[in-house]
Motif scaffolding. Structure first.
Motif, PDB file in Angstrom:
ATOM      1  N   GLY A 121     110.541  31.271 123.184  1.00 50.44           N
ATOM      2  CA  GLY A 121     110.936  31.586 124.549  1.00 50.44           C
ATOM      3  C   GLY A 121     112.331  31.089 124.863  1.00 50.44           C
ATOM      4  N   ARG A 122     112.658  29.907 124.367  1.00 45.50           N
ATOM      5  CA  ARG A 122     113.997  29.383 124.589  1.00 45.50           C
ATOM      6  C   ARG A 122     115.047  30.214 123.867  1.00 45.50           C
ATOM      7  NH1 ARG A 122     115.950  23.521 122.643  1.00 45.50           N
ATOM      8  NH2 ARG A 122     115.951  24.681 120.702  1.00 45.50           N
ATOM      9  N   GLU A 123     114.709  30.722 122.685  1.00 44.52           N
ATOM     10  CA  GLU A 123     115.649  31.579 121.959  1.00 44.52           C
ATOM     11  C   GLU A 123     115.907  32.874 122.714  1.00 44.52           C
ATOM     12  OE1 GLU A 123     117.502  31.030 119.016  1.00 44.52           O
ATOM     13  OE2 GLU A 123     116.923  29.056 119.764  1.00 44.52           O
ATOM     14  N   ARG A 124     114.855  33.416 123.353  1.00 44.69           N
ATOM     15  CA  ARG A 124     115.038  34.632 124.149  1.00 44.69           C
ATOM     16  C   ARG A 124     115.968  34.363 125.329  1.00 44.69           C
ATOM     17  NH1 ARG A 124     109.511  35.271 122.841  1.00 44.69           N
ATOM     18  NH2 ARG A 124     108.852  34.280 124.783  1.00 44.69           N
ATOM     19  N   LEU A 125     115.820  33.188 125.940  1.00 40.65           N
ATOM     20  CA  LEU A 125     116.701  32.836 127.048  1.00 40.65           C
ATOM     21  C   LEU A 125     118.146  32.709 126.583  1.00 40.65           C
ATOM     22  CD1 LEU A 125     114.604  30.154 128.981  1.00 40.65           C
ATOM     23  CD2 LEU A 125     115.157  32.471 129.731  1.00 40.65           C
ATOM     24  N   ARG A 131     124.072  37.592 126.229  1.00 42.53           N
ATOM     25  CA  ARG A 131     124.252  38.982 126.645  1.00 42.53           C
ATOM     26  C   ARG A 131     124.951  39.054 127.992  1.00 42.53           C
ATOM     27  NH1 ARG A 131     119.370  43.241 128.050  1.00 42.53           N
ATOM     28  NH2 ARG A 131     120.713  44.930 128.798  1.00 42.53           N
ATOM     29  N   ILE A 132     124.553  38.182 128.930  1.00 43.14           N
ATOM     30  CA  ILE A 132     125.197  38.169 130.243  1.00 43.14           C
ATOM     31  C   ILE A 132     126.665  37.783 130.111  1.00 43.14           C
ATOM     32  CG2 ILE A 132     125.240  37.017 132.484  1.00 43.14           C
ATOM     33  CD1 ILE A 132     122.181  36.719 132.223  1.00 43.14           C
ATOM     34  N   GLU A 133     126.943  36.777 129.296  1.00 42.61           N
ATOM     35  CA  GLU A 133     128.331  36.365 129.087  1.00 42.61           C
ATOM     36  C   GLU A 133     129.164  37.510 128.530  1.00 42.61           C
ATOM     37  OE1 GLU A 133     128.125  32.975 126.576  1.00 42.61           O
ATOM     38  OE2 GLU A 133     127.383  31.628 128.131  1.00 42.61           O
ATOM     39  N   LEU A 181     117.602  43.237 132.509  1.00 45.54           N
ATOM     40  CA  LEU A 181     117.385  41.810 132.310  1.00 45.54           C
ATOM     41  C   LEU A 181     116.257  41.361 133.234  1.00 45.54           C
ATOM     42  CD1 LEU A 181     121.129  40.750 132.400  1.00 45.54           C
ATOM     43  CD2 LEU A 181     119.683  40.730 130.376  1.00 45.54           C
ATOM     44  N   GLU A 182     115.306  40.635 132.681  1.00 41.00           N
ATOM     45  CA  GLU A 182     114.196  40.136 133.480  1.00 41.00           C
ATOM     46  C   GLU A 182     113.926  38.682 133.115  1.00 41.00           C
ATOM     47  OE1 GLU A 182     110.698  42.618 133.547  1.00 41.00           O
ATOM     48  OE2 GLU A 182     111.860  44.369 132.979  1.00 41.00           O
ATOM     49  N   ILE A 183     113.590  37.888 134.121  1.00 40.95           N
ATOM     50  CA  ILE A 183     113.347  36.475 133.859  1.00 40.95           C
ATOM     51  C   ILE A 183     112.382  35.913 134.885  1.00 40.95           C
ATOM     52  CG2 ILE A 183     115.187  35.531 135.296  1.00 40.95           C
ATOM     53  CD1 ILE A 183     115.794  33.570 133.021  1.00 40.95           C
ATOM     54  N   LEU A 196     114.414  21.320 137.503  1.00 42.84           N
ATOM     55  CA  LEU A 196     114.467  22.614 136.837  1.00 42.84           C
ATOM     56  C   LEU A 196     113.510  22.600 135.647  1.00 42.84           C
ATOM     57  CD1 LEU A 196     118.334  23.196 136.749  1.00 42.84           C
ATOM     58  CD2 LEU A 196     116.720  23.755 138.574  1.00 42.84           C
ATOM     59  N   HIS A 197     112.652  23.580 135.555  1.00 40.44           N
ATOM     60  CA  HIS A 197     111.721  23.671 134.439  1.00 40.44           C
ATOM     61  C   HIS A 197     112.364  24.474 133.309  1.00 40.44           C
ATOM     62  CE1 HIS A 197     107.788  22.753 136.864  1.00 40.44           C
ATOM     63  NE2 HIS A 197     108.787  21.937 137.155  1.00 40.44           N
ATOM     64  N   GLY A 198     112.910  23.769 132.330  1.00 46.51           N
ATOM     65  CA  GLY A 198     113.529  24.441 131.194  1.00 46.51           C
ATOM     66  C   GLY A 198     114.884  25.035 131.538  1.00 46.51           C
ATOM     67  N   GLU A 199     115.318  25.997 130.720  1.00 50.77           N
ATOM     68  CA  GLU A 199     116.642  26.603 130.865  1.00 50.77           C
ATOM     69  C   GLU A 199     116.617  27.875 131.699  1.00 50.77           C
ATOM     70  OE1 GLU A 199     118.390  27.193 127.020  1.00 50.77           O
ATOM     71  OE2 GLU A 199     117.877  25.186 126.316  1.00 50.77           O
ATOM     72  N   ALA A 200     115.418  28.364 132.045  1.00 54.21           N
ATOM     73  CA  ALA A 200     115.311  29.637 132.759  1.00 54.21           C
ATOM     74  C   ALA A 200     116.048  29.642 134.102  1.00 54.21           C
ATOM     75  CB  ALA A 200     113.843  30.013 132.940  1.00 54.21           C
ATOM     76  N   PRO A 201     115.985  28.568 134.925  1.00 57.73           N
ATOM     77  CA  PRO A 201     116.730  28.600 136.188  1.00 57.73           C
ATOM     78  C   PRO A 201     118.236  28.776 136.000  1.00 57.73           C
ATOM     79  CG  PRO A 201     115.078  26.869 136.247  1.00 57.73           C
ATOM     80  CD  PRO A 201     115.130  27.358 134.823  1.00 57.73           C
ATOM     81  N   LEU A 202     118.784  28.232 134.919  1.00 58.86           N
ATOM     82  CA  LEU A 202     120.216  28.384 134.664  1.00 58.86           C
ATOM     83  C   LEU A 202     120.550  29.827 134.306  1.00 58.86           C
ATOM     84  CD1 LEU A 202     120.768  25.132 132.549  1.00 58.86           C
ATOM     85  CD2 LEU A 202     121.042  25.457 135.015  1.00 58.86           C
ATOM     86  N   VAL A 203     119.673  30.474 133.540  1.00 66.68           N
ATOM     87  CA  VAL A 203     119.890  31.885 133.199  1.00 66.68           C
ATOM     88  C   VAL A 203     119.700  32.760 134.438  1.00 66.68           C
ATOM     89  CG1 VAL A 203     119.170  33.779 131.698  1.00 66.68           C
ATOM     90  CG2 VAL A 203     119.169  31.443 130.829  1.00 66.68           C
TER      91      VAL A 203
END
Length: 288
Positions: A121-125, A131-133, A181-183, A196-203
Motif C-alpha cells: 500500500g505504501r508503494e502504491r502511494l 505521478r502527481i509530481e 487518482l483515488e485515495i 496523520l495515519h501513514g503517508e496517505a494524508p500527504l498524498v
C-alpha cells in the motif's frame, strides 16, 4: 574536599541492531526471480511463510525493517555494480542498499500477509506521489506554489470543521485522459494534536494541489466518527460531508446530494441501500 562523583555501575542499554530485509510483493515478482537457479522458492505462500519465520527470529537479535524487492531494479543494480545476479550475496547487498537509502517499514511481528499488504500500500502511494509530481512539471512554479498553499489551507479548514475524532477522507481527482487518482486518507484529532495515519494524508494534499493548479475535476468526501451511538445498530454514528472539485475550487454538496452519490452503484447506476449509522449532512462553504 568535596566528594568525588561515583560513576554509575549500571550499564547503558546497548543500541539494538537494525536488520534490513527486502520482500517480493506478489506471485509475479516471485516468478521473475525464479529465473535464477540460486532462488529456491517455487510458490509465493511458501516464500512468505519462510520470510515470516526468519524475520521473527531476526527480531530477537535486533530491530527488523523491510523494503520492497523490485526484480527489475535488482537486475539493473547488479548490472551497474557488476555483480552476478544469480547469487544470494548479491540479493543481500541489494536488500541492504534499499533499506539504507529508502524509508523502510518496521516489522513488529504481525502476520506477514498483513505486513506485506501495508508495504504494498505504501508503494502504491509513492507511485501516486511520483505521478502527481510528473503531472505538475508542466505547470508554472508560481501556480504550483499557490496551489500548495491553497491545499494546505483547505486541509486544515476541513479538520477544524470536523472537530476532535477520526476523519476519513476519500478523494478522487481525474479527467478523461489517463486513470483517475483515488485515495483514502485518515487523520485523527486529539485535543489540539493532529495525527496523520501513514503517508496517505500527504498524498491527499498533493492531489488537492494538482486539482487547484490544473483545474482537474474531482470530488472529496469526509467521514467523521462521533461518540454518538446509533440506537438501531449500536454502532458509532458517522457524519458524511462532500464537496465537488472543479476549476481549482471546492464546492459544497448538500446532504441529499452526497446521500444520492454514496447510495448509487458507480458502475451500474443502481440504487444501493444507505449505510447504517450514517448521517449525510450539508457541507459548509469554504471562505478563505
Amino acid at each position: 574536599m568535596g566528594k568525588k562523583r561515583r560513576r554509575s555501575s549500571r550499564r547503558r542499554p546497548a543500541r539494538r541492531r537494525v536488520l534490513g530485509v527486502a520482500l517480493l510483493m506478489d506471485e509475479l515478482d516471485l516468478e521473475t526471480m525464479r529465473e535464477y537457479d540460486s532462488f529456491e522458492f517455487s510458490d509465493y505462500d511458501t516464500y512468505l511463510a519462510t520470510c515470516e519465520r526468519e524475520m521473527r527470529i531476526m527480531r530477537r537479535a535486533g530491530r527488523v525493517v523491510a523494503e520492497t524487492f523490485d526484480p527489475v531494479e535488482y537486475r539493473e543494480f547488479c548490472r551497474e555494480m557488476e555483480l552476478e545476479a544469480d547469487d544470494p550475496g548479491s540479493r543481500a547487498r541489494y536488500a541492504a542498499l534499499v533499506c539504507e537509502e529508502g524509508d523502510p517499514l518496521p516489522y513488529r511481528g504481525e502476520p506477514i500477509e498483513e505486513f506485506v499488504a501495508a508495504l504494498a500500500g505504501r508503494e502504491r502511494l509513492r507511485a501516486m506521489s511520483f505521478r502527481i509530481e510528473a503531472l505538475l512539471l508542466d505547470v508554472p512554479v508560481g501556480r504550483v506554489m499557490e496551489a500548495e498553499d491553497y491545499a494546505t489551507d483547505i486541509f486544515l479548514w476541513l479538520l477544524s470543521r470536523g472537530g476532535a475524532g477520526l476523519h476519513v477522507f476519500t478523494c478522487h481527482v481525474g479527467g478523461e485522459e489517463g486513470d483517475p487518482l483515488e485515495i483514502v486518507a485518515e487523520v485523527e484529532i486529539r485535543r489540539n494534536e493532529m495525527m496523520l495515519h501513514g503517508e496517505a494524508p500527504l498524498v491527499l494534499s498533493q492531489m488537492l494541489t494538482l486539482a487547484r493548479a490544473t483545474g482537474t475535476p474531482g470530488s472529496l468526501i469526509m467521514r467523521s466518527m462521533t461518540r454518538r451511538i446509533d440506537p438501531a445498530t449500536g454502532w458509532p454514528v458517522k457524519i458524511v460531508r462532500g464537496w465537488f472539485i472543479g476549476n481549482g475550487e471546492i464546492s459544497p454538496l448538500s446532504g441529499k446530494e452526497i446521500r444520492t452519490a454514496s447510495c448509487t452503484d458507480q458502475r451500474t447506476g443502481d440504487a444501493l441501500p444507505p449505510e447504517p449509522a450514517v448521517e449525510y449532512v450539508d457541507a459548509p462553504h469554504y471562505r478563505p
